[in-house]
Design a protein around this motif. Structure first.
Motif, PDB file in Angstrom:
ATOM      1  N   SER A   1      -2.718  13.361  -3.469  1.00 54.02           N
ATOM      2  CA  SER A   1      -1.574  12.767  -4.164  1.00 54.02           C
ATOM      3  C   SER A   1      -1.877  11.360  -4.672  1.00 54.02           C
ATOM      4  N   TYR A   2      -2.781  10.672  -4.004  1.00 50.76           N
ATOM      5  CA  TYR A   2      -3.175   9.308  -4.399  1.00 50.76           C
ATOM      6  C   TYR A   2      -4.701   9.227  -4.324  1.00 50.76           C
TER       7      TYR A   2
ATOM      8  N   PHE B   1       6.970   1.356  -3.839  1.00 50.32           N
ATOM      9  CA  PHE B   1       5.700   2.056  -4.031  1.00 50.32           C
ATOM     10  C   PHE B   1       4.969   2.235  -2.698  1.00 50.32           C
TER      11      PHE B   1
ATOM     12  N   TRP C   1      -6.344   0.153   2.079  1.00 50.85           N
ATOM     13  CA  TRP C   1      -5.538   0.922   1.136  1.00 50.85           C
ATOM     14  C   TRP C   1      -5.517   0.259  -0.248  1.00 50.85           C
TER      15      TRP C   1
ATOM     16  N   ASN D   1      -7.051   7.545  -5.539  1.00 49.00           N
ATOM     17  CA  ASN D   1      -7.829   6.302  -5.493  1.00 49.00           C
ATOM     18  C   ASN D   1      -7.886   5.685  -4.096  1.00 49.00           C
ATOM     19  N   LEU D   2      -7.144   6.238  -3.153  1.00 49.30           N
ATOM     20  CA  LEU D   2      -7.115   5.625  -1.822  1.00 49.30           C
ATOM     21  C   LEU D   2      -8.499   5.580  -1.186  1.00 49.30           C
TER      22      LEU D   2
ATOM     23  N   GLU E   1       6.385   5.224  -1.099  1.00 44.60           N
ATOM     24  CA  GLU E   1       6.024   6.419  -1.860  1.00 44.60           C
ATOM     25  C   GLU E   1       4.611   6.870  -1.500  1.00 44.60           C
ATOM     26  N   VAL E   2       3.709   5.903  -1.353  1.00 39.99           N
ATOM     27  CA  VAL E   2       2.329   6.237  -0.987  1.00 39.99           C
ATOM     28  C   VAL E   2       2.281   6.800   0.435  1.00 39.99           C
TER      29      VAL E   2
ATOM     30  N   TYR F   1      -5.343   0.891  -4.608  1.00 41.56           N
ATOM     31  CA  TYR F   1      -4.031   0.584  -5.181  1.00 41.56           C
ATOM     32  C   TYR F   1      -3.645  -0.837  -4.787  1.00 41.56           C
TER      33      TYR F   1
ATOM     34  N   GLY G   1       3.461  10.287   0.353  1.00 45.91           N
ATOM     35  CA  GLY G   1       2.455  11.180  -0.223  1.00 45.91           C
ATOM     36  C   GLY G   1       1.321  11.468   0.744  1.00 45.91           C
TER      37      GLY G   1
END
Length: 543
Positions: A237-238, A307, A284, A240-241, A310-311, A288, A314
């Motif tokens: 979902s993210y 945000f 993290w 770039n983490l 939200e992360v 981001y 996710g």
């Protein structure tokens, strides 16, 4: 609860004679076999009786599965694993034609075919080993009975420890037969924390750790995957983490994590994952940067930003697809909130919400708990959350002690569940803590109320990774983790009946040698500093 005795064994008991059957109707006294000599099984079973016969075990030992769960693939795989540990690769070829053995098959009776692995799963088992037709024999050969496949797996570990190779005859033997063992764990949660943020550990090394855990009957791998130093896990979902990893070659794909969970389950081990929020999360922001309050304030995460949550949501959603265990660790320790106060937009948010930084810390932890509970997880948090705002924690919260003794009594008094990891005795990165101190740690220390004792799930030894990597992690864990493993598995009265410097030490030496034979790099038991190599020549049974 102990496994139920199958009907055919009950019939055999009745036919064995009035006196013998009457004796066997009673539960044997705890560790009855130790009256003559130490029981070289680790961890110590709840109860055992033994004799003075030596039985030979067929190198072509066959599995005889019975009951609804006996034919489970997990049981068959475990049997093959343990047969590979017990017998040398050349054992079959060296077997004499027409050779006769006392134990030619292992009967495994499993009452349930349910393969669900959850906190509190029944891990009890019974073992009977006797020569066919012997005076004290109920059933010839070897039998393991269990209510679940995970009890059967624990029984296979114990049976494997009864099997000893005789270098004179080149046979595998069970000594001091007949054996009758009834066993079950003292605590449902018996954990080991493994930190893969401070140093990346390859998947095969993690699997070695899991194997070694199963040998000591530990049942929860607390995977501290992520911390401020690195973020090695793929999060679809993210994506770039995991730019927060040390390098592209020090990462875990979703498939890697699923493989680790599957590998652990086959050994009766749950995997409890952790994201440590809001502190310990600097890595993290490499993927981001908006998660940082500012370039000069990279930890804790930005409490004022939607945000951020939200992360977290996710991450939890993606991780729920990987980690089926009912507990999830949300960290919450060592949160230094000073930079929130000096970051203008965060300070403005605090003022608008009439919050202090302590209030914001509480807000963050409770919101993360809500997100985890929405994923049908029970939240686990380090003890600072309890110490700071116990009255606000979700009632489902499991409090994880680490700072020192005396915390679990306060936790259970308030009705919360607790896991003990007192750093003074159960932090494995504290190299100057000797095995005796590890063995002395007890999750129920200071808790006498029986109802409150039930709220203590168990304990966990912690292998923090600042100074441990692939080169030394196993010898830092072992053999000291085995001392805690016995404390969490074996009955307190059985542990207390042993002399620490004679009975326990000789048994721990023996288990350390067993680990070495199985390819686990367990360090000498009596080194002043853990994981140090031997100081000179000698046997592994005395170092």
């Amino acid at each position: 609860m102990p496994p139920n005795v199958p009907a055919y064994l009950l019939l055999a008991l009745l036919l064995a004679g009035t006196a013998a059957s009457a004796a066997r109707r009673h539960l044997p006294p705890v560790n009855a076999a130790s009256a003559a000599a130490p029981v070289y099984i680790w961890p110590l079973p709840r109860s055992s009786t033994s004799g003075n016969r030596t039985l030979t075990v067929d190198p072509d030992l066959a599995l005889d599965p019975k009951g609804p769960g006996g034919a489970s693939p997990a049981v068959a795989e475990a049997f093959q694993r343990y047969r590979g540990l017990v017998f040398a690769p050349w054992a079959h070829a060296a077997r004499p034609r027409g050779g006769r053995y006392d134990v030619a098959k292992l009967t495994v009776v499993v009452a349930s075919a349910n393969e669900t692995l959850a906190l509190g799963v029944d891990e009890s088992y019974a073992i009977y080993v006797a020569a066919a037709g012997g005076a004290n024999s109920i059933v010839g050969g070897a039998t393991i009975e269990a209510n679940t496949i995970y009890g059967a797996i624990r029984g296979l570990e114990t049976f494997s420890q009864l099997c000893v190779f005789n270098y004179d005859t080149k046979n595998v033997e069970v000594r001091n037969a007949p054996w009758h063992i009834l066993d079950e764990p003292r605590f449902p949660f018996r954990g080991l924390l493994l930190d893969t943020s401070r140093h990346y550990l390859p998947v095969d090394v993690i699997k070695q750790v899991i194997d070694s855990m199963s040998f000591a009957k530990l049942n929860v791998l607390h995977w501290h995957i992520i911390d401020e130093q690195s973020f090695p896990l793929e999060v679809p979902s993210y994506p770039n983490l995991w730019k927060g990893s040390y390098s592209k070659w020090e990462r875990y794909t979703v498939e890697d994590a699923q493989d680790i969970v599957s590998y652990a389950k086959k050994r009766g081990i749950n995997v409890m994952a952790e994201i440590d929020v809001p502190g310990h999360a600097e890595s993290w922001g490499n993927g981001y940067p908006k998660l940082w309050p500012s370039p000069n304030c990279t930890e804790p995460l930005d409490v004022s930003s939607n945000f951020t949550f939200e992360v977290i949501s996710g991450i939890l959603s993606d991780m729920r697809k990987i980690f089926p265990f009912g507990l999830f660790h949300l960290g919450g320790d060592e949160v230094y909130t000073g930079c929130w106060n000096v970051t203008p937009h965060v300070r403005q948010w605090l003022n608008e919400h009439n919050m202090t930084t302590k209030d914001a810390y509480k807000y963050f932890v409770l919101k993360a708990q809500e997100l985890a509970i929405k994923q049908n997880w029970i939240p686990v948090n380090w003890e600072e959350t309890f110490n700071s705002f116990k009255e606000n924690l979700n009632p489902l919260t499991v409090v994880h002690n680490w700072l020192g003794p005396g915390v679990c009594p306060k936790v259970v008094e308030k009705g919360f569940r607790c896991i003990m990891s007192n750093q003074g005795v159960w932090y494995l990165d504290h190299l100057d803590v000797p095995w005796e101190d590890v063995y002395s740690g007890d999750p129920l220390e200071g808790i006498s109320n029986k109802d409150q004792q039930k709220l203590v799930l168990g304990g966990e030894v912690c292998m923090w990774g600042e100074t441990a990597d692939t080169s030394d992690v196993l010898q830092t864990i072992w053999p000291r983790a085995a001392a805690a493993a016995e404390r969490m598995w074996s009955p307190l009265e059985a542990i207390s009946a042993q002399d620490l410097e004679t009975t326990v030490l000789s048994r721990l030496h023996y288990f350390r040698c067993l680990l070495n034979h199985r390819g686990i790099a367990a360090a000498p038991v009596t080194n002043y500093y853990a994981r140090r190599p031997p100081i000179g020549p000698g046997s592994c049974f005395v170092q």
